[in-house]
Scaffold this active site. Sequence first.
Site, PDB file in Angstrom:
ATOM      1  N   ASP A  52       0.827  -1.215   0.000  1.00 36.96           N
ATOM      2  CA  ASP A  52       0.000   0.000   0.000  1.00 36.96           C
ATOM      3  C   ASP A  52       0.859   1.262   0.000  1.00 36.96           C
ATOM      4  O   ASP A  52       1.963   1.269   0.550  1.00 36.96           O
ATOM      5  CB  ASP A  52      -0.929  -0.029   1.231  1.00 36.96           C
ATOM      6  CG  ASP A  52      -2.103   0.909   1.081  1.00 36.96           C
ATOM      7  OD1 ASP A  52      -2.395   1.341  -0.056  1.00 36.96           O
ATOM      8  OD2 ASP A  52      -2.744   1.219   2.107  1.00 36.96           O
ATOM      9  N   HIS A  65       2.252   3.197  -9.157  1.00 35.33           N
ATOM     10  CA  HIS A  65       2.133   1.747  -9.350  1.00 35.33           C
ATOM     11  C   HIS A  65       3.337   1.208 -10.104  1.00 35.33           C
ATOM     12  O   HIS A  65       3.857   0.140  -9.786  1.00 35.33           O
ATOM     13  CB  HIS A  65       0.832   1.416 -10.097  1.00 35.33           C
ATOM     14  CG  HIS A  65      -0.399   1.825  -9.346  1.00 35.33           C
ATOM     15  ND1 HIS A  65      -0.572   1.526  -8.013  1.00 35.33           N
ATOM     16  CD2 HIS A  65      -1.504   2.518  -9.720  1.00 35.33           C
ATOM     17  CE1 HIS A  65      -1.744   2.018  -7.607  1.00 35.33           C
ATOM     18  NE2 HIS A  65      -2.319   2.631  -8.624  1.00 35.33           N
ATOM     19  N   LEU A  96      10.454 -21.028  -3.569  1.00 34.11           N
ATOM     20  CA  LEU A  96       9.483 -20.074  -3.024  1.00 34.11           C
ATOM     21  C   LEU A  96       8.223 -20.099  -3.870  1.00 34.11           C
ATOM     22  O   LEU A  96       8.299 -20.107  -5.099  1.00 34.11           O
ATOM     23  CB  LEU A  96      10.086 -18.659  -3.052  1.00 34.11           C
ATOM     24  CG  LEU A  96       9.144 -17.483  -2.738  1.00 34.11           C
ATOM     25  CD1 LEU A  96       8.765 -17.474  -1.253  1.00 34.11           C
ATOM     26  CD2 LEU A  96       9.800 -16.147  -3.096  1.00 34.11           C
TER      27      LEU A  96
HETATM   28  C1  IPE Z   1      -5.675  -2.798  -0.255  1.00 31.22           C
HETATM   29  O1  IPE Z   1      -5.306  -1.465  -0.399  1.00 31.22           O
HETATM   30  C2  IPE Z   1      -5.598  -3.500  -1.557  1.00 31.22           C
HETATM   31  C3  IPE Z   1      -4.251  -3.675  -2.120  1.00 31.22           C
HETATM   32  C4  IPE Z   1      -3.128  -3.326  -1.584  1.00 31.22           C
HETATM   33  C5  IPE Z   1      -4.229  -4.340  -3.394  1.00 31.22           C
HETATM   34  P1  IPE Z   1      -6.368  -0.296  -0.622  1.00 31.22           P
HETATM   35  O2  IPE Z   1      -5.557   0.953  -0.728  1.00 31.22           O
HETATM   36  O3  IPE Z   1      -7.254  -0.616  -1.740  1.00 31.22           O
HETATM   37  O4  IPE Z   1      -7.205  -0.331   0.742  1.00 31.22           O
HETATM   38  P2  IPE Z   1      -7.976   0.824   1.502  1.00 31.22           P
HETATM   39  O5  IPE Z   1      -8.932   1.428   0.548  1.00 31.22           O
HETATM   40  O6  IPE Z   1      -6.966   1.826   1.967  1.00 31.22           O
HETATM   41  O7  IPE Z   1      -8.613   0.143   2.671  1.00 31.22           O
HETATM   42  C1  IPE Z   2      -1.596   0.133  -3.349  1.00 35.96           C
HETATM   43  O1  IPE Z   2      -1.396   1.497  -3.411  1.00 35.96           O
HETATM   44  C2  IPE Z   2      -1.828  -0.486  -4.716  1.00 35.96           C
HETATM   45  C3  IPE Z   2      -3.206  -0.943  -4.946  1.00 35.96           C
HETATM   46  C4  IPE Z   2      -4.208  -0.836  -4.111  1.00 35.96           C
HETATM   47  C5  IPE Z   2      -3.467  -1.575  -6.207  1.00 35.96           C
HETATM   48  P1  IPE Z   2      -2.609   2.520  -3.441  1.00 35.96           P
HETATM   49  O2  IPE Z   2      -2.934   2.802  -4.866  1.00 35.96           O
HETATM   50  O3  IPE Z   2      -3.717   2.070  -2.599  1.00 35.96           O
HETATM   51  O4  IPE Z   2      -1.924   3.804  -2.798  1.00 35.96           O
HETATM   52  P2  IPE Z   2      -2.559   4.826  -1.771  1.00 35.96           P
HETATM   53  O5  IPE Z   2      -3.088   4.013  -0.622  1.00 35.96           O
HETATM   54  O6  IPE Z   2      -3.631   5.547  -2.499  1.00 35.96           O
HETATM   55  O7  IPE Z   2      -1.419   5.707  -1.374  1.00 35.96           O
HETATM   56 MG    MG Z   3      -4.155   2.284  -0.627  1.00 35.47          MG
END
Ligand code: IPE
Ligand code: IPE
Ligand code: MG
Length: 237
Positions: free
Chosen positions: A16, A33, A127
Amino acid sequence: MNTEKRIPRHVAIIMDGNGRWASLRSKERYEGHAAGVEPVRASLRAAVRQGVEFLTLYAFSTENWGRPAKEVDTLMELLCESVVNETPELQRQGVRIRTIGERNRLSERVREHLAQAEALTAGGKRLTVIVALNYSSRDEITRAMRRIAGRVAAGTLTPEQITEQTIAGALDTAEFPDPDLIIRTSGECRLSNFLLWQASYAEFYFPEVLWPDFTEEDFDRAIEEYARRDRRFGLVK
Ligand code: IPE
Ligand code: IPE
Ligand code: MG
């Protein structure tokens, strides 16, 4: 000093913070990303080096479809690209690729790339990397319940015969052990619909680092933290 090193058999990561990493740099979210691919490589290297047997990566949740189409498309594109580009290196490292999540909603192209990567890496012994894609725990449990209800309706299973093993065995993760350590980067302290059943006795680690900045050293720190935890499983030592 205690030199005994406790290595988690299964590490799961909620990757995240890509969006926040990008906005801190006045970049578009998709650039965050793209910057999140290298930390995946770093985590795989660290997991192989540490002797971790299973590494689950939360890559895309069922809720993430609600994001802007451009972001969703970039994420799927990145996934296809990474799977194709990284497969030879994964084969060299003895990494086996598997996925969890509902595949039907993924495009034909994504499914084909994944199936190919799974087939090419099937012999990997060091792994197992489990990519959680179009995954959410409630969706997984719902699909599992439907399967079990189907067996009951067909008369091959009675309600009394349903055990924890029946349920665990109907989940996408049936062939994998439960995660020992769950890492979520970016400082958020929640599961966001990830491995709810499987995380019953997992240890949690929430480093502040945003996913694109996550390094092999960060992975090692998580393993060190895990080694200090006292897992009791409800018992008295
Ligand atoms: C969880 O992260 C999903 C992934 C890392 C793929 P999100 O960014 O989508 O979750 P919330 O919205 O902060 O709970
Ligand atoms: C995690 O990073 C990747 C996915 C959920 C696919 P985010 O895109 O949720 O990044 P933030 O949480 O908005 O910073
Ligand atoms: Mg996120």
